[in-house]
Scaffold this motif. Structure first.
Motif, PDB file in Angstrom:
ATOM      1  N   ASP A 128      55.900  64.346  96.025  1.00  0.00           N
ATOM      2  CA  ASP A 128      55.607  64.322  97.456  1.00  0.00           C
ATOM      3  C   ASP A 128      56.667  65.181  98.139  1.00  0.00           C
ATOM      4  N   GLU A 159      56.772  66.634 101.015  1.00  0.00           N
ATOM      5  CA  GLU A 159      57.020  66.386 102.435  1.00  0.00           C
ATOM      6  C   GLU A 159      58.073  65.302 102.634  1.00  0.00           C
ATOM      7  N   ASN A 160      58.034  64.269 101.793  1.00  0.00           N
ATOM      8  CA  ASN A 160      58.974  63.156 101.922  1.00  0.00           C
ATOM      9  C   ASN A 160      60.068  63.176 100.856  1.00  0.00           C
ATOM     10  N   ASN A 161      60.118  64.254 100.067  1.00  0.00           N
ATOM     11  CA  ASN A 161      61.129  64.402  99.017  1.00  0.00           C
ATOM     12  C   ASN A 161      61.098  63.236  98.037  1.00  0.00           C
ATOM     13  N   LEU A 162      59.924  62.893  97.548  1.00  0.00           N
ATOM     14  CA  LEU A 162      59.771  61.798  96.597  1.00  0.00           C
ATOM     15  C   LEU A 162      59.257  62.330  95.262  1.00  0.00           C
ATOM     16  N   GLU A 174      63.902  59.098  95.586  1.00  0.00           N
ATOM     17  CA  GLU A 174      64.080  59.966  96.755  1.00  0.00           C
ATOM     18  C   GLU A 174      65.016  61.085  96.336  1.00  0.00           C
ATOM     19  N   ASP A 186      60.577  69.571  95.568  1.00  0.00           N
ATOM     20  CA  ASP A 186      59.561  70.498  95.061  1.00  0.00           C
ATOM     21  C   ASP A 186      60.125  71.488  94.049  1.00  0.00           C
ATOM     22  N   LYS A 207      65.251  70.843  97.118  1.00  0.00           N
ATOM     23  CA  LYS A 207      64.392  69.717  97.460  1.00  0.00           C
ATOM     24  C   LYS A 207      63.586  69.263  96.248  1.00  0.00           C
TER      25      LYS A 207
END
Length: 210
Positions: free
Chosen positions: A182, A184-187, A29, A100, A98
């Motif tokens: 990911d 959107e979920n910061n993974l 995360e 991304d 983030k």
């Protein structure tokens, strides 16, 4: 270094690549992190950014730390890490970093605190050999053996591989590959294993050897 981020290890799972092969991955995360401070050559002698990760109650930070966060006008963060980034002109205090920031295929280094294994002998700690299980080596065959010669030098050299505390130390795994992001979920899914237990804090940055 071009970019870095702080994250939390969630655990391991597996993904399938385009050829249908299983890829073991660690899920991190990553962020969101906030830029708490910028360091420049003029003011600090080197160039870096300090990122904060994980919210924490203002009651739980010291007065100096509270002043540090108030100066940056950001909420108190549980973890602070510094990254020496080549170009910090694109970042400002208060900006959010983030997951991304990275992309699939990136080569990265991951730093974390390894699992603590407690007190361990030389075989488990340093992969040493056991002694003969016959005459003359008792009462156990797993002890460290000779520590050195006698009257010369009459001491044990530093660095001798002896029993002691195993694990719970800073470990860097180099040149890992980002498999999937990911945003959107910061993974971030990273191929292979990274140091630390589930829930432990790790830092991710560009690989220095890629």
């Amino acid at each position: 270094m071009q970019k870095g981020i702080i994250g939390k290890k969630l655990g391991m799972t597996q993904l399938f690549d385009e050829n249908g092969k299983v890829v073991p991955v660690t899920i991190i995360e990553a962020g969101p992190c906030v830029v708490v401070q910028k360091k420049t050559v003029e003011s600090d002698g080197y160039q870096a950014v300090q990122l904060g990760y994980g919210d924490i109650s203002a009651k739980k930070v010291t007065k100096p730390a509270k002043g540090h966060f108030d100066k940056a006008d950001v909420a108190p963060k549980k973890t602070l890490r510094e990254f020496r980034i080549d170009d910090i002109s694109g970042l400002a205090v208060g900006d959010i970093v983030k997951a991304d920031a990275f992309a699939a295929g990136d080569h990265i280094d991951v730093v974390g605190i390894s699992k603590g294994k407690g007190y361990a002998g030389t075989i488990k700690r340093f992969n040493g050999h056991r002694l003969r299980e016959s005459h003359g080596t008792g009462p156990v065959s797993r002890h460290a053996g000779s520590n050195g010669s006698t009257s010369t030098p009459s001491r044990v050299f530093k660095g001798k591989k002896l029993p002691g505390h195993l694990g719970a130390e800073r470990v860097t795994i180099q040149n890992l590959t980002v498999v999937k992001i990911d945003a959107e979920n910061n993974l971030i899914a990273i191929k292979g294993a990274v140091p630390g237990a589930k829930g432990s804090v790790v830092t991710i940055h560009d690989s220095v050897k890629a």
